[in-house]
Design a protein around this motif. Structure first.
Motif, mmCIF file in Angstrom:
data_model
loop_
_atom_site.group_PDB
_atom_site.id
_atom_site.type_symbol
_atom_site.label_atom_id
_atom_site.label_comp_id
_atom_site.label_asym_id
_atom_site.label_seq_id
_atom_site.Cartn_x
_atom_site.Cartn_y
_atom_site.Cartn_z
ATOM 1 N N GLY A 72 2.596 -33.201 -35.421
ATOM 2 C CA GLY A 72 2.208 -32.406 -34.278
ATOM 3 C C GLY A 72 0.703 -32.424 -34.094
ATOM 4 O O GLY A 72 0.012 -33.337 -34.533
ATOM 5 N N GLU A 73 0.185 -31.366 -33.459
ATOM 6 C CA GLU A 73 -1.263 -31.273 -33.238
ATOM 7 C C GLU A 73 -1.679 -29.811 -33.279
ATOM 8 O O GLU A 73 -0.853 -28.905 -33.216
ATOM 9 N N ARG A 74 -2.973 -29.596 -33.380
ATOM 10 C CA ARG A 74 -3.546 -28.253 -33.482
ATOM 11 C C ARG A 74 -3.940 -27.751 -32.087
ATOM 12 O O ARG A 74 -4.495 -28.502 -31.285
ATOM 13 N N VAL A 75 -3.651 -26.464 -31.794
ATOM 14 C CA VAL A 75 -4.037 -25.867 -30.510
ATOM 15 C C VAL A 75 -4.641 -24.481 -30.759
ATOM 16 O O VAL A 75 -4.480 -23.902 -31.841
ATOM 17 N N ASP A 76 -5.302 -23.960 -29.749
ATOM 18 C CA ASP A 76 -5.937 -22.640 -29.817
ATOM 19 C C ASP A 76 -4.941 -21.570 -29.370
ATOM 20 O O ASP A 76 -4.716 -21.379 -28.178
ATOM 21 N N GLY A 77 -4.353 -20.871 -30.324
ATOM 22 C CA GLY A 77 -3.352 -19.859 -29.998
ATOM 23 C C GLY A 77 -3.894 -18.681 -29.240
ATOM 24 O O GLY A 77 -3.193 -18.084 -28.420
ATOM 25 N N SER A 78 -5.170 -18.331 -29.441
ATOM 26 C CA SER A 78 -5.738 -17.156 -28.756
ATOM 27 C C SER A 78 -5.890 -17.391 -27.262
ATOM 28 O O SER A 78 -5.938 -16.439 -26.478
ATOM 29 N N SER A 79 -5.972 -18.657 -26.861
ATOM 30 C CA SER A 79 -6.038 -18.984 -25.433
ATOM 31 C C SER A 79 -4.663 -19.046 -24.789
ATOM 32 O O SER A 79 -4.549 -19.125 -23.568
ATOM 33 N N LEU A 80 -3.619 -19.022 -25.629
ATOM 34 C CA LEU A 80 -2.248 -19.090 -25.129
ATOM 35 C C LEU A 80 -1.557 -17.731 -25.153
ATOM 36 O O LEU A 80 -0.766 -17.415 -24.255
#
Length: 501
Positions: A72-80
């Protein structure tokens, strides 16, 4: 799924691999990508606003493709999501191979897949929308020894210029045909694209709502799906909304799933049908009548229905739709074939009559098994819903029925076989619970019933807190009463939440 169904399947990936999507592996995905000229991969996942987000990958090597599909890949959870802080916001997104479909809009050959969220320790994110639904279906299975299936009726408005040709009769658009229905081609194209993306569609048609305003025609359509496992149903509804919006943009049209457009006109709902299955058999009927299991699940919905709006009616305009005389529910009750109730039991082909032979006397009489068709329908949700939260909430409510000692008594007390909006039934209606009239009231209902949704670890306390806080921020406890006769203020509200969900 037999070989003929695989050949006729509209999903390009299923047709190529000749296996059902539920059996897709990483090797299958790589095989399809290598042999079909796929140059990009998209991971798609819902954010806190209920809309699909997209992460694009260019395939630059086989090893890189294997890496993203595996890790998978890393994402910014606080922006979601509002419940994730910026100080500890990193999440992983990992694709679910069974959701793979070829992007019908991108000129560059692209394969799309929905993705699941994982936390920093590599564990499923407990408050993620799809994880909550997975926990709900697992708890339902453990408590009832049955499977929970769902399907949606996706309603929307298409807005086109009013050229004055073949005008439709106001609020009389139900199943209208061209040329009085102007957006039939758009709807059928949407259905084709959704099917190609893996959607199991039942049918599509024009809906009641149509009207002209400010030189434009507002025409309501509906696409209804087939009942399938609840997690797959939610995935398909998310993809369908994405398809409808993208095709509208491509064709220069505007589309909205908003629950209300203007006063006195039909709003758009997201009715959810449900059934319970055991060993491939629909448990909703027994001897041609609604089964005890079906009435038990209805009892659960009757008990916690006011809190379901916290998942299915997410902005102030939702509560301008939930008013009398608009085929939208206001009271907590259920009935057979009754569109004024909250939970409707639609016709289920239980008569055992061979209608096909009656309509076609030259055809050989058939003994067709229609037992899989019976469902019950929750009519309060609308297009502002968080689809995963909503179906998870309904799954919890239905499971709750099996945990209630007085379930069948509740079902008996809340059954109605009359139009609840008729004046002569006012006293009987007064004895029924009411649905909330605002986001603020919905938040209070969720707080009251939160233990039901948190049982078995389905909804995390943090997620319930986040939903309650989000609903309270609208500060709309008296809004419906304050502006119900002020069309200008209502239109401002509609504009603000026009592209909800």
């Amino acid at each position: 799924m037999n070989s003929e169904e695989l050949i006729l399947n509209a999903n390009d990936v299923v047709a190529y691999l000749q296996k059902p999507a539920s059996e897709f592996t990483k090797a299958d995905i790589i095989n399809y990508i290598r042999n079909n000229g796929i140059r990009m991969v998209n991971f798609m996942y819902p954010g806190g606003d209920g809309k699909l987000k997209t992460l694009n990958f260019v395939i630059n090597s086989l090893s890189y493709l294997d890496t993203i599909l595996t890790c998978g890949e890393r994402v910014d959870g606080s922006s979601l999501f509002s419940f994730i802080s910026a100080s500890s916001s990193d999440l992983y997104v990992v694709p679910r191979f069974r959701t793979a479909f070829k992007d019908p809009f991108n000129e560059i050959p692209t394969l799309c897949m929905l993705a699941s969220f994982f936390d920093k320790d590599g564990k499923p994110l407990e408050s993620a929308p799809e994880r909550t639904l997975a926990k709900a279906t697992q708890a339902f299975r453990e408590v009832t020894n049955m499977e929970f299936h769902a399907m949606g009726e996706l309603e929307y408005y298409v807005i086109t210029p009013d050229n004055g040709q073949f005008p439709a009769v106001d609020q009389k658009g139900y199943h209208e045909s061209a040329p009085y229905a102007k957006t039939t081609e758009f709807r059928t194209m949407c259905m084709d694209y959704i099917a190609r993306a893996g959607g199991q569609i039942k049918y599509g048609h024009s809906e009641v709502g149509n009207f002209s305003m400010d030189g434009k025609v507002y025409e309501q359509g509906e696409i209804e799906f087939l009942p399938i496992a609840a997690e797959e149903s939610a995935d398909q509804l998310m993809i369908a909304k994405w398809v409808i919006r993208n095709l509208a943009y491509k064709m220069g049209l505007d589309v909205t799933f908003a629950p209300k457009i203007t006063t006195g006109k039909a709003g758009s709902g997201l009715h959810i049908h449900m059934r319970i299955m055991k060993d491939g058999k629909n448990m909703m009927t027994n001897g041609g009548k609604l089964s005890e299991q079906a009435r038990t699940m209805i009892a659960g919905m009757m008990d916690v229905a006011p809190a379901i709006t916290a998942f299915g009616n997410k902005n102030p305009t939702s509560y301008f739709r939930l008013v009398p005389h608009q085929e939208a529910p206001t009271n907590v009750c259920w009935g057979d074939c009754n569109r004024s109730v909250l939970v409707r039991v639609p016709l289920g082909w239980t008569s055992n009559m061979d209608m096909c032979h009656e309509a076609n006397p030259l055809d050989v009489a058939a003994n067709y098994d229609t037992s899989l068709k019976q469902t019950v329908e929750m009519r309060s949700p609308d297009g502002s819903a968080d689809i995963y939260q909503l179906i998870a909430g309904l799954c919890v409510a239905c499971r709750h029925g099996f945990e209630m000692k007085d379930a069948l008594e509740v079902t008996d007390k809340t059954y109605v076989n009359y139009n609840i909006h008729d004046a002569e039934n006012a006293d009987r209606v007064a004895a029924l619970k009411q649905l909330p009239d605002s986001c603020a009231a919905s938040a209070e209902c969720l707080e009251k019933y939160r233990k039901v949704f948190e049982e078995h670890g389905v909804f995390s306390p943090a997620m319930i807190d986040g939903i309650i806080n989000q609903l309270k921020t609208f500060n709309d406890s008296t809004l419906r009463q304050d502006i119900e006769n002020n069309n200008e203020e209502i239109q401002k509200l509609v504009t603000q939440y026009f592209h909800c969900g």
